[in-house]
Design a protein around this motif. Sequence first.
Motif, short mmCIF file in Angstrom:
data_model
loop_
_atom_site.label_atom_id
_atom_site.label_comp_id
_atom_site.label_asym_id
_atom_site.label_seq_id
_atom_site.Cartn_x
_atom_site.Cartn_y
_atom_site.Cartn_z
N LYS A 47 3.72 3.58 -5.58
CA LYS A 47 3.22 4.33 -6.73
C LYS A 47 4.13 4.12 -7.94
CE LYS A 47 1.21 8.32 -6.24
NZ LYS A 47 0.92 9.77 -6.06
N SER B 227 4.08 5.97 -11.41
CA SER B 227 3.34 7.07 -12.03
C SER B 227 4.20 7.89 -12.98
CB SER B 227 2.76 7.98 -10.95
OG SER B 227 3.77 8.67 -10.27
N GLU C 27 -0.51 5.17 -12.10
CA GLU C 27 -1.20 6.41 -12.48
C GLU C 27 -0.43 7.22 -13.52
OE1 GLU C 27 -3.23 10.26 -10.18
OE2 GLU C 27 -1.79 8.96 -9.13
N THR D 35 -0.67 2.00 -6.64
CA THR D 35 -1.29 2.98 -7.53
C THR D 35 -0.47 3.07 -8.81
OG1 THR D 35 -2.25 4.28 -5.74
CG2 THR D 35 -1.92 5.40 -7.84
N ASN E 1 -5.75 -2.32 -5.95
CA ASN E 1 -4.83 -1.57 -6.80
C ASN E 1 -5.61 -0.52 -7.58
OD1 ASN E 1 -2.25 -3.20 -6.37
ND2 ASN E 1 -3.70 -4.80 -6.99
N HIS E 2 -4.97 0.62 -7.82
CA HIS E 2 -5.62 1.73 -8.50
C HIS E 2 -4.93 1.99 -9.85
CE1 HIS E 2 -7.09 2.30 -4.43
NE2 HIS E 2 -7.90 3.25 -4.84
N TYR F 256 0.83 -1.20 0.00
CA TYR F 256 0.00 0.00 0.00
C TYR F 256 0.87 1.26 0.00
CZ TYR F 256 -4.19 -2.77 0.62
OH TYR F 256 -5.21 -3.66 0.41
#
Length: 650
Positions: free
Chosen positions: A206, A208, A231, A229, A253-254, A203
């Motif tokens: 990232k 991105s 992104e 994430t 997961n995003h 968690y």
Amino acid sequence: SEDVFYFPHDMCTLGDTTCQHRKNVGKKPIVVAGGTIDIRAIDPTCPSWTTLKDVGKSSNVVKRFVVDPDFARCVRPGDELLITTDSFGDTNGWDNHFEWTAEAVDIAAGVIDMVGDASTRVFATEAGPGESIYAAEVALLRRDVIFEGHSIANEAGIIGGHFMIFHTRDVVQTIEGVAFHNFGQDGILGRYPVHFHKCEDSYNSKVSRNVIRNSNQRCILIHGTNGVTVEENVAFQTKGHCFATEDGSEVDNHFLRNLGAAQRMLEFSNGQSDSFEAVGVNDLLHANSLTTYWIRNAQNYFIGNVAAGSKGAGFWFDMVIETSFSPLFKFEDNVAHSCATGLLTYPGRGWTPSNSAVLENTRIYKNSIVGMLIIFGGGFTVKNSIIADNTLQIQDMFQRYDATVVEDTVIIGRSQDAKNRLGALFLGSGEGIRYNYNTYHNPKLRNVTFSEYGGTKKALKQYADTVFGDPIGMRQPLSAIDVTFDSTVTGSARDPLSTETVNTPWTMYLEDPSGTFGPVGKGPGFFVKNTNRLTRFISEPCSLLLPGTSSDTLFCEGSCLRNVLIYPKNCASCTKLLLSDGTKSFEYIRTDSLIQYSDTSRLDTKHFDVLLPPGNYQGTFKNNHNGVVQPSHVDFMWRNPPQRQGCTAL
């Protein structure tokens, strides 16, 4: 070119080739195992991509592009940029991406001038010539930190570099603003440009604002890991699945505002679903294929992502056994255009979410096989969406557990963008929704508008399935409330009943409970086939839907009808049924109640299939000699009652 081994420090001595716990991490690896990677090499407020607002023309050629000033401020002279394909997703459109270099930037005006010769291309922009929603994406391909792999071509695949976070749980990882060029290893599982491998909980990690370009296999893969994430990444000219989860264990997961463009097939099989060799069938509709977004578990977030020009699918809900009923966390504002297929749930086990899942504000357009292919699933809602310019907009069939709902959505056969900008180059304009009326659950339409259908291309296309289909005829009919055929739906495209001459049941009907897609000037009613066995007891006036044509569809305004199957039990000689309402009567022949399959072994000869308005009926069973016969008892199978308010059901 040699395999590299990782030696866990608590189980192996570095370099001890006899240690059974050492791990082969392949050729050319960058591996984080138990540690942290923290790369922040870009302004986190810079968008990786935007949409094309307008172009600057001089003498009908393009030399400058207009974008959002917030995007323009992040572009420097000399930067490489990409404008995604805005064409139909076929052999021409898949590769119709436009790469260019910035010469000068006017940040305040959002204007970027292009190095070199002007272009004669007609670009899809927010300013036109078509609708603004079809504007092409513009991506910045320059990053200041570059990881580049040197290829070694061999019989096992193309060996680029690969980057892996390996079995490292509860450690925050950051990869931001990196360009990965020539990473991934074709056909070798686990060797991808960015790969979280069995990290369990990660968690706040990232990935991105990176660029993945010319990947030999996949893009960003989350395997056995939760809470990452992904992104604002851009992936261009990559092979195999791109943004992906792998085995279905991944949750939370995003995937946010990623752009995947020009995804292609692997050249070497990895044994998974992005290899044709896994099934040995070279058929994009039924075989394994690649997808820009590979979804193995719906308990993740997919928001604002774009798939542009995939030779396979844009989004694939490819569930494993354990996730076939997984609830959806969020799927919103996603786009698939210029691909072979926009979104699909097949091949695979299908997906029937256990919650009230909604695919919200989805745009699916200019895909060459089908916009949405929904098979072996259902139970979710496609809402506030636009489905347009696909060869077939939606194919819906074999929903075993629940129906697919399409709500507050517009379905367009041929958009103004396709007409005005692509013109003769456009190859779409297929059917709207194609569904098989004789299997499982048919779609439910709520406030759906159909536009731009004519000729033989129907807004609603029924067909009979002869593999999984019900041999006793229609199942529950399609439900259509507040469905509108606008004035651009003309001719036979307005006929919602099947015109097939084989594999068709004798009882064929559809309700227009809102009076919105029947004949102009008519209110609610039923479409039925023009045969006495269906219309005999209807007291309301019925008229031909398309007089002067070969269509035998009637529209019976104001009627309230219900389909019922009548089964005389223990009565093999019950071959006829005489029904009477006290005023009118009709004799039904049992063999008329069959769906006409060419495979006669599938025929059901034990029932009478009738369509009736409300009333009191008396029935008499007869044999072939017109003698009265008495079954031991009678069973009834009722189809859904009329949906119009005020309709009394039989």
